[in-house]
Enzyme design. Structure first.
Site, short mmCIF file in Angstrom:
data_model
loop_
_atom_site.label_atom_id
_atom_site.label_comp_id
_atom_site.label_asym_id
_atom_site.label_seq_id
_atom_site.Cartn_x
_atom_site.Cartn_y
_atom_site.Cartn_z
N CYS A 99 0.80 -1.15 -0.28
CA CYS A 99 0.24 -0.21 0.02
C CYS A 99 0.50 1.12 -0.64
O CYS A 99 1.66 1.60 1.29
CB CYS A 99 -1.02 0.38 1.00
N GLY A 102 -6.19 2.22 -12.75
CA GLY A 102 -6.91 2.39 -14.00
C GLY A 102 -6.65 2.11 -14.97
O GLY A 102 -5.09 1.16 -14.92
C1 SIN Z 1 -3.61 -0.29 -1.41
O1 SIN Z 1 -3.64 0.59 -2.10
O2 SIN Z 1 -3.47 -1.43 -0.78
C2 SIN Z 1 -4.80 0.17 -0.12
C3 SIN Z 1 -5.59 1.72 -0.61
C4 SIN Z 1 -5.47 2.13 0.58
O3 SIN Z 1 -6.22 1.45 1.62
O4 SIN Z 1 -4.99 3.31 0.86
#
Ligand code: SIN
Length: 301
Positions: A124, A213
């Protein structure tokens, strides 16, 4: 076909973070033609995430800085139980820990649930202020977390990797060597920024976020193909897929199954039935009898 030993009705999969964790939304995706669903990443304790705006649109995709908002593993697993009572789909529980010990605890919690597969969100990009660089960019941490989790997990483990890694093939190889059963790739790209020129400010409250996207599909295809050539474990491909033909391309690049995320915002849940129909038509018209025949058949020039 099968993915990690689980029978799936199609290789299409709901990507993490798109529909939260509610069992009824996850069930709807299965009814619409997906074989698997991935939950929003769950942490040991509930998380509020970042203040809004957390999503900004731009030509070619979306920018998000959600910040791992989730109700915590306990509540998430209750929904997984209901999901399995309600339908035959395969569940992938995505988890995020702030350190190796937390990932291990999360895996132990998931052991006590009917979840089919465990995805480790190592990538993330939106929580660097709290947890520093995503673990998927730190080779030693990939080895440490994946080995610790695989030592305790009673279900197959997927490591979700970042397109921001300098050498994603190396990172995938380390995850495989540490015991991962599959790779999920790619998480969002960047950080990117979208600017409101009138306000002279970034649109996202957190200023920047991960890009997803159609704009990241070519990158996803290239990186998946690189990793396909490097590891022997299967790849759950994701990144900019919005049609059945996109999914076909991703499987040809090396993915064994394909997750759809951002396109759900554009097309709604029908994206799964539309994509499945398009995949099936392509396969029929081009003489492929079953989905696995597509995996990795890309011929480089
Ligand atoms: C992610 O990009 O792994 C999750 C997105 C987020 O909750 O910030």
């Amino acid at each position: 076909m099968k993915f990690l030993g689980k029978e799936i009705s199609s290789p299409l999969t709901l990507a993490s973070g798109i529909l939260g964790i509610s069992f009824s939304s996850l069930q709807r995706v299965i009814n619409d033609g997906a074989g698997m669903v991935t939950t929003k990443s769950l942490s040991l304790e509930p998380r509020m995430g970042h203040e809004g705006p957390i999503i900004a649109e731009f030509e070619g995709g979306l920018l998000n800085s959600v910040g791992l908002t989730n109700p915590g593993i306990e509540e998430g697993l209750l929904e997984i139980e209901k999901f399995h009572q309600a339908c035959q789909g395969v569940s992938i529980v995505s988890v995020f820990g702030g350190n190796t010990q937390e990932f291990k605890q999360l895996a132990e919690a998931v052991n006590g649930s009917p979840a089919d597969l465990l995805e480790l969100n190592l990538s993330c990009p939106n929580v660097e202020d709290e947890f520093k660089r995503p673990f998927a960019l730190v080779p030693e941490m990939v080895t440490e977390i994946v080995s610790a989790v695989c030592a305790v997990s009673s279900i197959p483990v997927l490591a979700k990797l970042s397109p921001n890694a300098l050498d994603i093939g190396e990172i995938a190889g380390l995850a495989e060597a540490a015991g991962a059963d599959a790779i999920t790739m790619i998480n969002t790209l960047g950080h990117g920024m979208v600017i409101d020129p009138i306000a002279k400010r970034p649109v996202l409250r957190n200023n920047f976020g991960g890009m997803s996207g159609p704009c990241i599909k070519p990158l996803a295809l290239k990186l998946i193909h690189d990793v396909y050539k490097t590891v022997k474990i299967p790849i759950l491909g994701t990144g900019g897929v919005s049609t059945g033909l996109d999914a076909v391309e991703m499987m040809m690049a090396g993915a064994s199954a394909v997750a759809i995320g951002t396109a759900v915002y554009d097309k709604g849940l029908d994206v799964f039935s539309l994509a499945k129909r398009e995949m099936d038509t392509f396969m029929r018209e081009h003489g492929y009898a079953d989905y696995p025949e597509l995996i990795g058949i890309l011929e480089e020039n």
